[in-house]
Design an enzyme around this catalytic site. Structure first.
Site, mmCIF file in Angstrom:
data_model
loop_
_atom_site.group_PDB
_atom_site.id
_atom_site.type_symbol
_atom_site.label_atom_id
_atom_site.label_comp_id
_atom_site.label_asym_id
_atom_site.label_seq_id
_atom_site.Cartn_x
_atom_site.Cartn_y
_atom_site.Cartn_z
ATOM 1 N N ARG A 64 0.837 -1.203 0.000
ATOM 2 C CA ARG A 64 0.000 0.000 0.000
ATOM 3 C C ARG A 64 0.868 1.248 0.000
ATOM 4 O O ARG A 64 0.581 2.234 -0.691
ATOM 5 C CB ARG A 64 -0.946 -0.021 1.215
ATOM 6 N N LEU A 109 -0.509 7.492 8.523
ATOM 7 C CA LEU A 109 -1.629 6.568 8.686
ATOM 8 C C LEU A 109 -1.465 5.382 7.728
ATOM 9 O O LEU A 109 -2.210 5.216 6.769
ATOM 10 C CB LEU A 109 -2.948 7.308 8.435
ATOM 11 N N PRO A 110 -0.443 4.544 7.971
ATOM 12 C CA PRO A 110 -0.307 3.358 7.128
ATOM 13 C C PRO A 110 -1.511 2.448 7.326
ATOM 14 O O PRO A 110 -1.997 2.287 8.447
ATOM 15 C CB PRO A 110 0.987 2.712 7.624
ATOM 16 N N HIS A 111 -1.984 1.861 6.240
ATOM 17 C CA HIS A 111 -3.167 1.014 6.309
ATOM 18 C C HIS A 111 -3.151 0.026 5.157
ATOM 19 O O HIS A 111 -2.492 0.249 4.139
ATOM 20 C CB HIS A 111 -4.446 1.858 6.272
ATOM 21 N N ALA A 112 -3.878 -1.073 5.357
ATOM 22 C CA ALA A 112 -3.974 -2.083 4.308
ATOM 23 C C ALA A 112 -5.107 -3.037 4.626
ATOM 24 O O ALA A 112 -5.491 -3.203 5.788
ATOM 25 C CB ALA A 112 -2.663 -2.863 4.198
#
Length: 152
Positions: free
Chosen positions: A50, A64-67
């Site tokens: 991502r 805000l790392p997200h996956a």
């Protein structure tokens, strides 16, 4: 959705250490995997993939790392305040010291947008971010992040 809906006290990391973005994301993925009983490599691969699409460094020292994670059946949030800010390819070029990892069930529909908005709304608030940076202990940091009265 409130910030407190996404996190609990076991998911707040006070004084995290990392030399770079990849090291931080792998560390957070490993911590999340141990709590979720999922494979750390699966989580870190998804988060790093991502990140390759574009940095999740949203500016003002916040990322805000997200996956989406296969096998995950609920939203999972983890917050880390770093001891020393790191380069994160943020949109404003500033280093990051506040990180909220958001893991999303692979089957989630549009509700992931509400979760991302809840986290972003809180951590991009300068007053709230200043309080997070001034928290003197893990308990104080947790009180801010996990208490629905503090988040909006």
């Amino acid at each position: 959705m409130d910030l407190a809906d996404l996190i609990d006290p076991n998911r707040v990391v006070f004084g995290a250490r990392a030399n770079n973005k990849e090291q931080l994301l792998r560390d957070l993925a490993a911590r999340a995997a141990s709590q979720l009983n999922l494979d750390a490599q699966t989580i870190s691969s998804a988060v790093l993939a991502r990140e390759e699409l574009g940095s999740t460094g949203l500016g003002e020292g916040f990322a805000l790392p997200h996956a989406r994670i296969p096998g995950l059946d609920h939203f999972f949030g983890m917050f880390a305040r770093l001891n020393k800010p790191i380069h994160f390819d943020s949109i404003d070029g500033k280093p990051v010291d506040l990180v909220f990892l958001l893991l999303i069930p692979a089957t989630a529909g549009g509700e992931h947008l509400a979760a991302l908005a809840a986290v972003s709304r809180n951590l991009r608030d300068r007053d709230f971010a200043a309080k997070l940076r001034k928290a003197a202990s893990a308990a104080a940091l947790c009180s801010l992040i996990c208490d629905p009265q503090h988040s909006r």
